[in-house]
Structure formats: structure tokens, C-alpha cells
Design a protein around this motif. Sequence first.
Motif, PDB file in Angstrom:
ATOM      1  N   GLU A 118      23.215  46.451  23.758  1.00 44.48           N
ATOM      2  CA  GLU A 118      23.715  46.919  22.460  1.00 44.48           C
ATOM      3  C   GLU A 118      22.690  47.815  21.775  1.00 44.48           C
ATOM      4  OE1 GLU A 118      25.264  45.070  18.177  1.00 44.48           O
ATOM      5  OE2 GLU A 118      24.694  43.749  19.840  1.00 44.48           O
ATOM      6  N   ALA A 119      21.410  47.407  21.826  1.00 41.35           N
ATOM      7  CA  ALA A 119      20.358  48.222  21.217  1.00 41.35           C
ATOM      8  C   ALA A 119      20.200  49.546  21.947  1.00 41.35           C
ATOM      9  CB  ALA A 119      19.043  47.448  21.223  1.00 41.35           C
ATOM     10  N   ALA A 120      20.306  49.526  23.284  1.00 40.03           N
ATOM     11  CA  ALA A 120      20.221  50.768  24.046  1.00 40.03           C
ATOM     12  C   ALA A 120      21.388  51.694  23.686  1.00 40.03           C
ATOM     13  CB  ALA A 120      20.221  50.470  25.542  1.00 40.03           C
ATOM     14  N   GLY A 121      22.578  51.124  23.498  1.00 39.29           N
ATOM     15  CA  GLY A 121      23.714  51.941  23.084  1.00 39.29           C
ATOM     16  C   GLY A 121      23.507  52.556  21.718  1.00 39.29           C
ATOM     17  N   THR A 122      22.910  51.804  20.798  1.00 39.72           N
ATOM     18  CA  THR A 122      22.608  52.341  19.469  1.00 39.72           C
ATOM     19  C   THR A 122      21.614  53.489  19.559  1.00 39.72           C
ATOM     20  OG1 THR A 122      22.997  50.177  18.459  1.00 39.72           O
ATOM     21  CG2 THR A 122      21.733  51.773  17.181  1.00 39.72           C
ATOM     22  N   THR A 161      12.857  56.211  18.107  1.00 39.71           N
ATOM     23  CA  THR A 161      12.041  55.001  17.958  1.00 39.71           C
ATOM     24  C   THR A 161      11.586  54.805  16.515  1.00 39.71           C
ATOM     25  OG1 THR A 161      10.044  56.245  18.543  1.00 39.71           O
ATOM     26  CG2 THR A 161      11.213  55.148  20.329  1.00 39.71           C
ATOM     27  N   LEU A 162      11.631  55.879  15.717  1.00 43.56           N
ATOM     28  CA  LEU A 162      11.244  55.745  14.302  1.00 43.56           C
ATOM     29  C   LEU A 162      12.274  54.958  13.502  1.00 43.56           C
ATOM     30  CD1 LEU A 162       9.847  59.329  13.661  1.00 43.56           C
ATOM     31  CD2 LEU A 162       8.558  57.224  14.021  1.00 43.56           C
ATOM     32  N   ALA A 163      13.390  54.606  14.130  1.00 40.22           N
ATOM     33  CA  ALA A 163      14.363  53.743  13.454  1.00 40.22           C
ATOM     34  C   ALA A 163      13.749  52.406  13.075  1.00 40.22           C
ATOM     35  CB  ALA A 163      15.574  53.523  14.363  1.00 40.22           C
ATOM     36  N   TYR A 164      12.679  52.044  13.745  1.00 39.58           N
ATOM     37  CA  TYR A 164      11.970  50.798  13.426  1.00 39.58           C
ATOM     38  C   TYR A 164      11.540  50.755  11.956  1.00 39.58           C
ATOM     39  CZ  TYR A 164       8.583  46.998  13.991  1.00 39.58           C
ATOM     40  OH  TYR A 164       7.903  45.809  13.876  1.00 39.58           O
ATOM     41  N   VAL A 165      11.253  51.933  11.389  1.00 41.78           N
ATOM     42  CA  VAL A 165      10.778  51.998  10.006  1.00 41.78           C
ATOM     43  C   VAL A 165      11.841  51.481   9.044  1.00 41.78           C
ATOM     44  CG1 VAL A 165       9.996  53.565   8.182  1.00 41.78           C
ATOM     45  CG2 VAL A 165       9.234  53.902  10.538  1.00 41.78           C
ATOM     46  N   LEU A 166      13.107  51.762   9.339  1.00 42.06           N
ATOM     47  CA  LEU A 166      14.206  51.371   8.463  1.00 42.06           C
ATOM     48  C   LEU A 166      14.880  50.074   8.897  1.00 42.06           C
ATOM     49  CD1 LEU A 166      15.949  54.827   7.847  1.00 42.06           C
ATOM     50  CD2 LEU A 166      14.208  53.690   6.480  1.00 42.06           C
ATOM     51  N   MET A 203      13.587  49.390  19.680  1.00 44.00           N
ATOM     52  CA  MET A 203      12.298  48.921  19.184  1.00 44.00           C
ATOM     53  C   MET A 203      12.463  47.775  18.180  1.00 44.00           C
ATOM     54  SD  MET A 203       9.896  50.544  20.712  1.00 44.00           S
ATOM     55  CE  MET A 203       8.496  50.254  19.639  1.00 44.00           C
ATOM     56  N   TYR A 204      13.364  47.952  17.223  1.00 49.06           N
ATOM     57  CA  TYR A 204      13.536  46.908  16.206  1.00 49.06           C
ATOM     58  C   TYR A 204      14.170  45.653  16.803  1.00 49.06           C
ATOM     59  CZ  TYR A 204      14.795  44.555  11.892  1.00 49.06           C
ATOM     60  OH  TYR A 204      14.918  43.628  10.895  1.00 49.06           O
ATOM     61  N   GLN A 223       6.180  41.116  27.506  1.00 49.64           N
ATOM     62  CA  GLN A 223       7.348  41.318  28.366  1.00 49.64           C
ATOM     63  C   GLN A 223       8.413  42.164  27.672  1.00 49.64           C
ATOM     64  OE1 GLN A 223       5.884  38.474  27.651  1.00 49.64           O
ATOM     65  NE2 GLN A 223       5.183  37.589  29.583  1.00 49.64           N
ATOM     66  N   THR A 224       8.606  41.928  26.385  1.00 48.95           N
ATOM     67  CA  THR A 224       9.648  42.651  25.647  1.00 48.95           C
ATOM     68  C   THR A 224       9.389  44.156  25.649  1.00 48.95           C
ATOM     69  OG1 THR A 224      10.057  40.758  24.204  1.00 48.95           O
ATOM     70  CG2 THR A 224      10.787  42.911  23.419  1.00 48.95           C
ATOM     71  N   TYR A 225       8.173  44.530  25.308  1.00 46.55           N
ATOM     72  CA  TYR A 225       7.892  45.955  25.192  1.00 46.55           C
ATOM     73  C   TYR A 225       7.722  46.625  26.549  1.00 46.55           C
ATOM     74  CZ  TYR A 225       7.681  45.432  20.183  1.00 46.55           C
ATOM     75  OH  TYR A 225       8.021  45.191  18.877  1.00 46.55           O
ATOM     76  N   ILE A 226       7.381  45.872  27.581  1.00 46.49           N
ATOM     77  CA  ILE A 226       7.385  46.432  28.928  1.00 46.49           C
ATOM     78  C   ILE A 226       8.816  46.779  29.344  1.00 46.49           C
ATOM     79  CG2 ILE A 226       7.116  45.827  31.368  1.00 46.49           C
ATOM     80  CD1 ILE A 226       4.552  46.727  30.144  1.00 46.49           C
ATOM     81  N   ILE A 227       9.748  45.864  29.088  1.00 46.24           N
ATOM     82  CA  ILE A 227      11.155  46.111  29.445  1.00 46.24           C
ATOM     83  C   ILE A 227      11.716  47.282  28.642  1.00 46.24           C
ATOM     84  CG2 ILE A 227      13.481  45.126  29.312  1.00 46.24           C
ATOM     85  CD1 ILE A 227      12.230  42.424  30.043  1.00 46.24           C
ATOM     86  N   ILE A 228      11.394  47.340  27.348  1.00 47.98           N
ATOM     87  CA  ILE A 228      11.862  48.457  26.524  1.00 47.98           C
ATOM     88  C   ILE A 228      11.275  49.777  27.023  1.00 47.98           C
ATOM     89  CG2 ILE A 228      11.690  49.478  24.217  1.00 47.98           C
ATOM     90  CD1 ILE A 228      11.973  46.670  23.084  1.00 47.98           C
ATOM     91  N   ALA A 229       9.989  49.756  27.389  1.00 51.35           N
ATOM     92  CA  ALA A 229       9.362  50.972  27.924  1.00 51.35           C
ATOM     93  C   ALA A 229      10.052  51.415  29.217  1.00 51.35           C
ATOM     94  CB  ALA A 229       7.873  50.732  28.177  1.00 51.35           C
TER      95      ALA A 229
END
Length: 276
Positions: A73-77, A216-221, A227-228, A248-254
Motif C-alpha cells: 500500500e505504501a509503495a502504491g502511494t 521520500t520527503l513525504a515523511y515530513v508531512l 518512508m513514513y 531490516q525495515t529500511y533495508i527492505i525499503i531501500a
Amino acid sequence: QRGAGSGVTDAALLFDEPGPRGRILITIGSAVAVLGIVALVAAGLYQLSLSGQLDYPEWRYFLGRSVVSQLLEAAGTTLSMGVVAAVFTFPLGIALGWLRLLDNRAIRWLVGIWIDAMRAVPMLLLIYFFQLVVPSLVGGSYFWMLVLPIIMCTSATTAEVFRSGVRALDRGQTEAAWALGMSPSLTMRLILAPQALRLMFPTLITQMVTIIKGTTLAYVLAYPDLMYRGSQMIGQAKKEVHLSVFFQTYIIIAVLYVIVNWALGALARYIESRTR
């Protein structure tokens, strides 16, 4: 002059060919560099193993159906923000580049100021502006507070790419079109712009990589992009199953970002090879 079978390369013309001793030193240096990189990677993996970051339970957490659905879902967003930004960025960038090529000095000056300003201002600063100032004036959703700064910054770069593509074309084509009685706008629309777009199309595909990374700057909002959503999953794992999955989370996101951007780069290379 280089003959067809001379075997002389461009590198040989630009640099001195290394001798036997130079080739040995280059080989030794390359081997040492490779061994150093392998040693650093091995040391990093060893430290991660000691701290338990490579243990199976920490990675098994991401095989759960709910976690996978959250990631998808996050990847689709993230992709939806990138696609919407690209749909507006490329036509706007081409229009700005076109305006900057007009004979009207005032229009060229105004468009040039806008392009230079958007290339100079950090995208994060624009996001803060839309977050803090725009809602009090006209309102708006977080989606457009993120997409509009991306459009503003990347369209300026696209405009310069388009202008460079037109400038790279043979001047004789323009002069021939004018000699036939074609107006400057008709010359641009029928002769110059199609060729410039053909030349810059792989670059436009590559520009999508910049747009995707800009999301990735969507994290700010606190917008639910990859990322968020990753930060939420870290807190969720610690609270529900008492696992620390920060690494593990940020490795998978990367890895997800690498897959998307690699696919875009491969598409750009394919289009470039077909249009060469």
C-alpha cells in the motif's frame, strides 16, 4: 589519424598508456581495493550478526500478510505521487523551455528567473512553505502539498533539458524553415520540438528517478509513503512482538526503491538504444 584497424582508443589519445610497471601497480591497486571493500562488507555483516540484526525472527516479521500489505500500500502511494508529479512535470517543463526560446525578451527573462529560482530553492523548503503558509490561504490536501513542490522543482530541470535539446539541433533546419516562410512557432512545433523530444526522451525517463526519490520527503508531512509507513512499522513491531526491526525495515525499503529506479533506468537505456 586513426585507421579502422589501428586499435587506437579514445583513452589512448587522452591519457598515456601505462607501461609494464604501471599495469602491475594498477592491478595491485585494484586487487587491494576489492579486498578492502570485501573486508568492510564482511566486518559490517559480522557486527550485524553479533547484534542479532541478521537473525531470522527479525526478518520473518516482514513475511506476515499484514506487513506485506502495508508495504504494498505504501509503495502504491509512493508510485501514485511519482506518476501524478510526472504527468504534470513533463508538459510544464517543455512549455517553460519553449517559452525561454521565444524572441520576446521579457518572457524569456521572467521564465528564466522562475527556472533559476526553482532550481536553486531546496524542495524541502517548498514543502514547508506549502505546509505552513498555503493551508491558511487556500487550504489543500497533503497529497498536493507534496506533489506541487516536486512539480515546481523538476519541471525547471526538464525545461533546461528541453532547451538544451533544441539548441543541440542543427541551426540550418531553422534557417531552412524560415526560408520556406514558416513562422518561429510553427518551426518549433513541427520541426524542432519533435526532434528535441526524441533526443531527450531517455533523459525524461531518468528524470522519473529524481521524482520518485523526491517523494521520500513525504515523511515530513507524515504522509503514508514508504518512508513514513516504515517508521510506523518499526514502532508497531516493537510494541506488538517486541522486535527491533529498524535496520531490516529500511533495508527492505531501500531494496524497493532500488528495484523501481533500476527498472526506470533499464527502460531509459532500452529507449535510448532504440532511438539511437
